[in-house]
Design a protein around this motif. Structure first.
Motif: not given
Length: 157
Positions: A108-131
């Motif tokens: 995942i790459q998240i870019k907040y408004q007003g920032t130059v560089e995005p934050s990079n990450g990894k979704v380690v766990t993702l199911n119906e109830t937990t991330m």
């Protein structure tokens, strides 16, 4: 004879329940939705040193925070915190963001408004109830690697 009948019954049950169709569809839980942060784990690794991990358990006020991932790759992060008055919570920040989620690579790459560089990450766990979402933090020292892993609970809408 009874043993033979029991053996046959057991094998029949095994065959009946042990087979699955190859075309069974795997259902992937989508990242879109509203998520409540429960805690975060900050891990810092310095080259040549042992990793240092800090667990941050959220207060009841901080658990009022929400991360919203919309279907149009837009999102919003609203942070709640304790105030000087005991038992009173208040919004401490609200940030809109764009995101790109690759479900096959779980990146995942998240870019907040007003920032130059995005934050990079990894979704380690993702199911119906937990991330569990691990975001790499940029440091000014290239010998230090730091990640912040958030644990979320899905809020039904």
């Amino acid at each position: 004879m009874k043993k033979l009948v029991l053996l046959f019954a057991g094998l029949s049950l095994f065959v009946a329940t042990g087979c699955t169709k190859d075309d069974d569809e795997v259902v992937l839980s989508p990242i879109r939705g509203v998520w409540q942060p429960l805690k975060e784990v900050v891990t810092t690794v310095e080259i040549g040193e042992d990793p240092v991990t800090d667990v941050i358990t959220y207060t009841d006020c901080q658990k009022e925070s929400r991360w919203r991932f919309n279907t149009d790759a837009l999102g919003q992060r609203i942070e709640w915190n304790d105030t000087a008055t005991p038992g009173v919570c208040a919004i401490s920040s609200s940030q809109n963001f764009n995101y790109v989620y690759d479900s096959s690579a779980k990146t995942i790459q998240i870019k907040y408004q007003g920032t130059v560089e995005p934050s990079n990450g990894k979704v380690v766990t993702l199911n119906e109830t937990t991330m569990n979402l691990a975001i790499r933090e940029e440091t000014s020292d290239p010998t230090i690697y730091k990640t912040r892993t958030y644990t979320f609970k899905r809020i039904p809408q």
